[in-house]
Design a protein around this motif. Structure first.
Motif, mmCIF file in Angstrom:
data_model
loop_
_atom_site.group_PDB
_atom_site.id
_atom_site.type_symbol
_atom_site.label_atom_id
_atom_site.label_comp_id
_atom_site.label_asym_id
_atom_site.label_seq_id
_atom_site.Cartn_x
_atom_site.Cartn_y
_atom_site.Cartn_z
ATOM 1 N N ILE A 121 -52.416 56.030 29.417
ATOM 2 C CA ILE A 121 -52.160 54.637 29.812
ATOM 3 C C ILE A 121 -52.363 54.455 31.317
ATOM 4 C CG2 ILE A 121 -50.655 54.108 27.871
ATOM 5 C CD1 ILE A 121 -48.241 54.623 29.625
ATOM 6 N N ASP A 122 -53.200 55.323 31.889
ATOM 7 C CA ASP A 122 -53.636 55.202 33.286
ATOM 8 C C ASP A 122 -52.498 55.307 34.301
ATOM 9 O OD1 ASP A 122 -56.238 55.010 32.535
ATOM 10 O OD2 ASP A 122 -56.375 52.833 32.703
ATOM 11 N N ARG A 177 -54.861 48.342 23.017
ATOM 12 C CA ARG A 177 -55.750 48.009 24.121
ATOM 13 C C ARG A 177 -55.332 46.710 24.772
ATOM 14 N NH1 ARG A 177 -59.324 50.911 27.252
ATOM 15 N NH2 ARG A 177 -60.886 49.522 28.139
ATOM 16 N N HIS A 189 -56.576 43.766 31.130
ATOM 17 C CA HIS A 189 -56.589 44.734 32.217
ATOM 18 C C HIS A 189 -57.488 45.930 31.930
ATOM 19 C CE1 HIS A 189 -52.728 42.545 32.832
ATOM 20 N NE2 HIS A 189 -53.106 42.604 34.094
ATOM 21 N N ARG A 232 -57.291 48.486 29.736
ATOM 22 C CA ARG A 232 -56.682 49.810 29.590
ATOM 23 C C ARG A 232 -55.735 49.804 28.398
ATOM 24 N NH1 ARG A 232 -51.465 50.416 31.788
ATOM 25 N NH2 ARG A 232 -50.609 48.525 32.757
#
Length: 391
Positions: free
Chosen positions: A298-299, A232, A236, A238
């Motif tokens: 991880i977006d 994590r 940020h 994410r």
């Protein structure tokens, strides 16, 4: 691998923008290996044999195979780092249960958060009180809220922390840390268990060096395995990849990719010798749908994934074989085998601490013509206290 190559290796010069340390240079030599239709066991067996051959032929030292492995979680719990020096003991010990009802507030509060750790080392009076407190204070500042230290002599504890371990608690601490006469003990507490373990791990490493706890000429090799795939990024908000976003998750963890990324373990492995990471690698993702799920965790949305990694996703869709590999730092390995303490001693024309080459005076100033050829424009840095350039 998609093109049909079964396996390859290369010895190559690599460049990496990292801070310089005793085991790092901006340019270094790497042994890179990649193979198809293999798993972690195959890679480890290959490197086991390589290390056995090197140690025998160069140092006449027999390395017993297989090289043992330790899980990442165990390495962090026992040694506070993912590259533990196993030439000496002094493991970290969780003292949360012992200190749950401590009369010392910071110890009791740390125990309640699972952040109360002790370690003991054979010291026999080698360190001054000032040095002991300097070491402990640095560790507490890095990951804790406070510390106490004690010595065992004539079967009892003494020192400024002894009053925190009276009665039955004294014997319990001696037993928990396996303290012998002449041993020095540190007990630290904090608010974050992971940060405290890392701080105590750094303290253990420093004590090992200052007290010469590692026997001369001894080599301790281990694989570190079962790393988390993601961690994590609190800043940020994410998840990010621990190694890189192409490392395969364990098959039994595939269902966790979407619902609980923090629990996913990676099919990654590092080879560690005497507390130094000599190499690392992983089994890669070879199925497109798993790679896309990892990007999502991880977006990285589909549009960004296509823009940045479209070539990879296309390659995987053609039918990539299961594959994996490892990269070994040749300079670090030579440093280890020659008994040096810095890779600068085994590299021709090493860089200085500022990254300069004393032979060629690189990096040098770039001419305006060269910048124009590359389409690069330089902007001066903003004045101190002034707005950033372009704002």
């Amino acid at each position: 691998m998609v093109a049909g190559y079964d396996r390859y290796f290369q010895i190559t010069k690599s460049f990496r923008d990292e801070d310089l340390r005793a085991d790092r240079q901006p340019d270094f030599t790497q042994i890179d290996i990649e193979m198809s239709f293999i798993d972690e066991t195959d890679v480890r067996r290959l490197i086991d044999g390589m290390f056995q051959l090197l140690f025998k032929s160069i140092l006449d030292i027999d390395i017993r195979l297989p090289i043992p492995a330790i899980a990442y979680d165990e390495a962090m719990a026992r040694y506070g780092c993912d590259r533990p020096d196993l030439r000496f003991g002094a493991p970290l010990t969780d003292l949360s249960a012992l200190l749950a009802d401590s009369e010392v507030p910071f110890l009791r509060e740390g125990a309640a958060k699972g952040a109360a750790i002790g370690l003991g080392v054979p010291e026999k009076g080698a360190l001054t009180r000032a040095r002991i407190e300097e070491l402990a204070r640095a560790a507490a500042a890095a990951g804790g809220t406070g510390f106490v230290w004690l010595r065992r002599a004539a079967g009892a504890l003494s020192g400024p922390g002894a009053k925190a371990f009276k009665g039955a608690r004294e014997g319990a601490l001696i037993e928990a840390l396996a303290l012998a006469d002449g041993d020095l003990a540190f007990v630290l507490a904090g608010e974050n268990p992971h940060a405290l373990r890392e701080a105590c791990g750094a303290l253990r490493t420093r004590l090992g060096g200052e007290l010469a706890l590692a026997p001369a000429g001894k080599f301790a090799l281990t694989w570190v395995v079962d790393f988390p795939l993601f961690q994590r990024d609190e800043e940020h908000g994410r998840f990010v990849a621990v190694h890189h976003p192409f490392t395969a998750p364990r098959e039994e963890d595939l269902a966790l990719l979407e619902r609980d990324p923090a629990r996913v373990k990676a099919r990654a492995y590092d080879i560690v010798v005497n507390g130094s990471e000599i190499g690392g690698g992983s089994i890669r993702m070879h199925r497109r749908e798993i790679q896309e799920a990892a990007f999502k965790a991880i977006d990285i949305d589909p549009e960004e994934a296509r823009a940045r990694f479209g070539f990879l996703l296309d390659g995987l869709s053609y039918g990539a074989p299961p594959h994996g590999g490892i990269a070994l730092g040749l300079d670090r390995l030579v440093t280890l085998l020659t008994g040096e303490t810095s890779i600068r001693e085994v590299i021709a024309f090493p860089k200085t601490q500022r990254g300069n080459c004393l032979l060629t005076d690189a990096p040098a100033a770039v001419s305006a013509a060269q910048l124009e050829e590359l389409g690069i424009a330089l902007r001066p840095p903003p004045a101190p206290g002034g707005p950033a350039s372009g704002s």
